[in-house]
Motif scaffolding. Sequence first.
Motif, PDB file in Angstrom:
ATOM      1  N   TYR A  13     -18.177  52.353  38.478  1.00  0.00           N
ATOM      2  CA  TYR A  13     -19.434  52.091  37.785  1.00  0.00           C
ATOM      3  C   TYR A  13     -20.098  50.867  38.411  1.00  0.00           C
ATOM      4  N   PRO A  14     -21.401  50.744  38.270  1.00  0.00           N
ATOM      5  CA  PRO A  14     -22.054  49.529  38.778  1.00  0.00           C
ATOM      6  C   PRO A  14     -21.451  48.290  38.101  1.00  0.00           C
ATOM      7  N   GLY A  15     -21.057  47.319  38.904  1.00  0.00           N
ATOM      8  CA  GLY A  15     -20.486  46.085  38.376  1.00  0.00           C
ATOM      9  C   GLY A  15     -19.006  46.159  38.033  1.00  0.00           C
ATOM     10  N   GLU A  16     -18.392  47.327  38.174  1.00  0.00           N
ATOM     11  CA  GLU A  16     -16.961  47.468  37.865  1.00  0.00           C
ATOM     12  C   GLU A  16     -16.143  46.839  38.986  1.00  0.00           C
ATOM     13  N   LYS A  17     -15.116  46.084  38.617  1.00  0.00           N
ATOM     14  CA  LYS A  17     -14.287  45.384  39.598  1.00  0.00           C
ATOM     15  C   LYS A  17     -12.878  45.950  39.615  1.00  0.00           C
ATOM     16  N   VAL A  18     -12.334  46.162  40.820  1.00  0.00           N
ATOM     17  CA  VAL A  18     -10.950  46.598  40.973  1.00  0.00           C
ATOM     18  C   VAL A  18     -10.068  45.360  40.861  1.00  0.00           C
ATOM     19  N   LEU A  19      -9.099  45.407  39.933  1.00  0.00           N
ATOM     20  CA  LEU A  19      -8.187  44.289  39.740  1.00  0.00           C
ATOM     21  C   LEU A  19      -6.892  44.468  40.523  1.00  0.00           C
ATOM     22  N   VAL A  37      -6.287  49.774  38.862  1.00  0.00           N
ATOM     23  CA  VAL A  37      -6.615  49.078  37.620  1.00  0.00           C
ATOM     24  C   VAL A  37      -7.937  48.353  37.840  1.00  0.00           C
ATOM     25  N   THR A  38      -8.931  48.662  36.992  1.00  0.00           N
ATOM     26  CA  THR A  38     -10.211  47.961  37.079  1.00  0.00           C
ATOM     27  C   THR A  38     -10.400  47.135  35.811  1.00  0.00           C
ATOM     28  N   ASP A  39     -11.515  46.463  35.718  1.00  0.00           N
ATOM     29  CA  ASP A  39     -11.790  45.685  34.517  1.00  0.00           C
ATOM     30  C   ASP A  39     -12.243  46.554  33.347  1.00  0.00           C
ATOM     31  N   ARG A  40     -12.420  47.885  33.563  1.00  0.00           N
ATOM     32  CA  ARG A  40     -12.860  48.785  32.506  1.00  0.00           C
ATOM     33  C   ARG A  40     -11.912  49.938  32.197  1.00  0.00           C
ATOM     34  N   ARG A  41     -11.048  50.292  33.176  1.00  0.00           N
ATOM     35  CA  ARG A  41     -10.222  51.490  32.993  1.00  0.00           C
ATOM     36  C   ARG A  41      -9.072  51.515  33.983  1.00  0.00           C
ATOM     37  N   ALA A 103      -1.682  43.529  35.429  1.00  0.00           N
ATOM     38  CA  ALA A 103      -3.146  43.594  35.544  1.00  0.00           C
ATOM     39  C   ALA A 103      -3.742  44.394  34.391  1.00  0.00           C
ATOM     40  N   ILE A 104      -3.062  45.477  33.979  1.00  0.00           N
ATOM     41  CA  ILE A 104      -3.526  46.263  32.830  1.00  0.00           C
ATOM     42  C   ILE A 104      -3.481  45.403  31.570  1.00  0.00           C
ATOM     43  N   ARG A 105      -2.374  44.682  31.396  1.00  0.00           N
ATOM     44  CA  ARG A 105      -2.249  43.794  30.228  1.00  0.00           C
ATOM     45  C   ARG A 105      -3.364  42.750  30.218  1.00  0.00           C
ATOM     46  N   ASP A 106      -3.604  42.115  31.357  1.00  0.00           N
ATOM     47  CA  ASP A 106      -4.629  41.082  31.441  1.00  0.00           C
ATOM     48  C   ASP A 106      -6.025  41.647  31.192  1.00  0.00           C
ATOM     49  N   ALA A 107      -6.296  42.855  31.711  1.00  0.00           N
ATOM     50  CA  ALA A 107      -7.606  43.483  31.499  1.00  0.00           C
ATOM     51  C   ALA A 107      -7.809  43.817  30.026  1.00  0.00           C
ATOM     52  N   LEU A 108      -6.756  44.314  29.379  1.00  0.00           N
ATOM     53  CA  LEU A 108      -6.858  44.601  27.944  1.00  0.00           C
ATOM     54  C   LEU A 108      -7.048  43.320  27.145  1.00  0.00           C
ATOM     55  N   ASN A 109      -6.327  42.261  27.518  1.00  0.00           N
ATOM     56  CA  ASN A 109      -6.471  40.986  26.813  1.00  0.00           C
ATOM     57  C   ASN A 109      -7.873  40.404  26.976  1.00  0.00           C
ATOM     58  N   GLU A 114      -7.220  40.835  19.428  1.00  0.00           N
ATOM     59  CA  GLU A 114      -5.834  40.377  19.320  1.00  0.00           C
ATOM     60  C   GLU A 114      -5.179  40.465  20.695  1.00  0.00           C
ATOM     61  N   PRO A 115      -4.327  39.496  21.048  1.00  0.00           N
ATOM     62  CA  PRO A 115      -3.651  39.576  22.343  1.00  0.00           C
ATOM     63  C   PRO A 115      -2.717  40.792  22.418  1.00  0.00           C
ATOM     64  N   VAL A 116      -2.704  41.407  23.581  1.00  0.00           N
ATOM     65  CA  VAL A 116      -1.834  42.551  23.825  1.00  0.00           C
ATOM     66  C   VAL A 116      -0.585  42.018  24.512  1.00  0.00           C
ATOM     67  N   SER A 117       0.574  42.481  24.081  1.00  0.00           N
ATOM     68  CA  SER A 117       1.803  42.000  24.699  1.00  0.00           C
ATOM     69  C   SER A 117       2.564  43.160  25.331  1.00  0.00           C
ATOM     70  N   ILE A 118       3.503  42.818  26.159  1.00  0.00           N
ATOM     71  CA  ILE A 118       4.346  43.810  26.821  1.00  0.00           C
ATOM     72  C   ILE A 118       5.761  43.644  26.291  1.00  0.00           C
ATOM     73  N   GLN A 119       6.359  44.760  25.878  1.00  0.00           N
ATOM     74  CA  GLN A 119       7.768  44.743  25.477  1.00  0.00           C
ATOM     75  C   GLN A 119       8.593  44.978  26.735  1.00  0.00           C
ATOM     76  N   LYS A 120       9.622  44.160  26.915  1.00  0.00           N
ATOM     77  CA  LYS A 120      10.436  44.243  28.124  1.00  0.00           C
ATOM     78  C   LYS A 120      11.878  44.534  27.747  1.00  0.00           C
ATOM     79  N   LYS A 121      12.480  45.473  28.474  1.00  0.00           N
ATOM     80  CA  LYS A 121      13.876  45.840  28.241  1.00  0.00           C
ATOM     81  C   LYS A 121      14.567  45.863  29.600  1.00  0.00           C
TER      82      LYS A 121
END
Length: 190
Positions: A13-19, A37-41, A103-109, A114-121
Motif C-alpha cells: 500500500y502507499p506508505g506501507e513499510k516492510v519491517l 512483516v510490514t507495519d500493517r500486515r 517484528a510482528i509483536r512490535d508492529a502489533l504493539n 494493550e501491549p501484546v506479549s509472546i509466550q515462550k516455551k
Amino acid sequence: MAEIPKEITENLYPGEKVLYSVKKKLYTEMKPKFLVVTDRRVIYLDQKILGRYDLVDVPYEKLEFVHFKKGKIGAKFTIRSEEGNELTLTWMEREEAEKAMEAIRDALNAIAVEPVSIQKKKGLLGVELTLSKPKEVVTRALPMTQVVERAPLQKEDPIEKLKKLKELYEAGVISKEEFEEKKRKLLDQI
C-alpha cells in the motif's frame, strides 16, 4: 533480513513499510516462499515458475495468533486469521524467523492499546513462541472512520418557515405556484 521480492513491493500500500522479510530455507524448491512483516500486515508469498505467485496477507486487525516453533534444523510459522484461515511456512532459517516473530509483536504493539506479549516455551529440541492478540486491540496507526457527533435535530417553527418562504418569494427565488404550495403545507402544520 532476506531480500524483498518485487512481487511484494508491487503489492504494498502507499506508505506501507516492510519491517522484516524471511525466506524459506529449503533449497530443493524451484522458487522460494517468503514471510514478510510490514507495519500493517503479515504477507505470505509463494513464488512459482513463469512469473506466477500466490500472495496472501493477514492485516493486524484480523490476526488471531502467530505460532512459531524453532527446532534444531529449521523453524515453522503458523499464522491464523480471525476467519480461521491458517498460513503455514516451514523450513525457515531459525534466527531470522525468530526476528520476524519479534517484528510482528512490535508492529502489533505499535497499534495496540494493550501491549501484546509472546509466550515462550523452551524444550530440549527447540523453542516455541506463541503470540495471541487480545480482543481489546484497537488500532492507532491506521485511520479509522471518523465519528461525527450531530446535534439533535430541532424542528423549526412553521411560522419561521413561512417568513423565510415569503422572503424567498419576494426575492424571486421561487415562483408564485411554489410559494402557494409550500405555504399550504406549512399552514397544515400549525
